[in-house]
Design a protein around this motif. Structure first.
Motif: not given
Length: 360
Positions: A1-26
């Motif tokens: 339930m906590a994991e689902q609530a945390d996922q529901d709170s993520k309503t914003e599209e990822p920023t360019e910095n977020k995408i770049r960091d995730e791509v660099e991490r593979g």
């Protein structure tokens, strides 16, 4: 339930910095269907261009091996090793192109999806990957159920296509009983190539859908909460409170510098309390009048106060002060459009040669 609530709170599209960091991490979107399509396409290429030559080479090798057994005497262990080396080398020579084609097709299926890079985070040991709880969630969680449904749909689709192709080939398979034995391998190869071609087409369609799904799911997983966006903004641009403090300090330094320059002014143009502009013009220095300081409201009053203390003439011209305030810059000459109006004021001051007091 906590994991689902945390996922529901993520309503914003990822920023360019977020995408770049995730791509660099593979962490990149990957479709498993791409590797399957690459394998099927590689096998189709092998069947179309190499299988005949390979079969012919194998036939020649077998004829040489079993046609004249006296050529390969087995008197001792060295003879046996020589025979095995001959067979192994011949098989290796035939199979290595097949392995190369499959390897290249597999690499291309990965490189065409994402640019190759070194991601230490992906190869670093992570004990959560062998956790039974996490494994159970991966298998029976929402993602595991989605993967199961995808695999089931793929199995049904490919199975239906293969069944259809085989039904079309029933007549050819029945006629195989009446053809010459030498023609049977070519017939089987033709049927296999048609089957692989249809499977390849179906796999392309599945790959296109899976690529869209993988990228959409990847971006959904990267969504951020409003607090995450604020925190990233602070990291990338700095703390707003600290930046506001720095701007305030910079403005204070500018104000002090302008106040210190007022005693050097030749005249001050005011409106009468809202704006004040201190100008310096010395005929011997040449050039147009220079703006030493300008201010609004309290700063304008401070400029006037210092001008009065130093007996600098203050000329009240509401329209001129207001228009000049938005157009002039500190330590810069006034723009050409103000030459005439300011020249008249300076001429008035010099011609009257007034005492060092305010002119109002």
């Amino acid at each position: 339930m906590a994991e689902q609530a945390d996922q529901d709170s993520k309503t914003e599209e990822p920023t360019e910095n977020k995408i770049r960091d995730e791509v660099e991490r593979g962490n990149v979107p990957i479709s498993r269907e791409a590797s399957i399509f690459a394998s099927v396409a590689g096998i189709l290429i092998i069947a179309a261009f190499m299988i005949r030559e390979s079969a012919r080479s194998i036939t020649i090798t077998l004829e040489r091996l079993f046609g004249d057994s006296s050529e390969w005497p087995l008197r001792n262990g060295f003879d046996a090793v020589a025979l095995l080396a001959f067979v192994a080398w011949d098989m290796f020579r035939l199979l290595i192109p097949l392995f190369v084609i499959l390897m290249v097709s597999g690499l291309l299926s990965s490189f065409l999806q994402n640019a190759p890079q070194i991601a230490p985070d992906r190869i670093r040991p992570d004990f959560q990957r062998i956790s039974l709880v996490n494994g159970w969630r991966r298998i029976f969680g929402a993602r595991g159920q989605a993967e199961f449904l995808k695999a089931l749909f793929k199995l049904i689709s490919v199975g239906a296509v293969i069944s259809t192709v085989l039904r079309w080939e029933q007549g050819n398979l029945a006629n195989a009983m009446a053809v010459e034995p030498e023609a049977i391998p070519e017939m089987i190869l033709a049927i296999a190539m048609r089957l692989l071609s249809v499977v390849c087409i179906v796999t392309v369609l599945l790959l296109a859908v899976d690529l869209l799904w993988a990228r959409a799911h990847w971006r959904r997983d990267l969504r951020m909460s409003k607090q995450d966006v604020k925190d990233e903004l602070k990291r990338s641009e700095g703390d707003p409170l600290r930046k506001a403090r720095l701007r305030s300090l910079a403005l204070d330094r500018v104000r002090k510098s302008m106040i210190a320059a007022v005693p050097k002014a030749t005249l001050v143009i005011a409106n009468p309390t809202h704006y004040a502009i201190a100008l310096r013009y010395v005929k011997e220095e040449g050039g147009a009048p220079v703006v030493l300081s300008k201010g609004q409201d309290l700063l304008a009053l401070k400029i006037r106060e210092i001008a009065e203390q130093n007996s600098i003439p203050i000329i009240e011209d509401k329209n001129l002060a207001r228009s000049m305030y938005d157009s002039v810059e500190i330590d810069q000459a006034i723009p050409p459009e103000f030459y005439k109006a300011v020249a008249e004021l300076i001429h008035f001051l010099y011609s009257k040669n007034p005492p060092r007091s305010s002119i109002k």
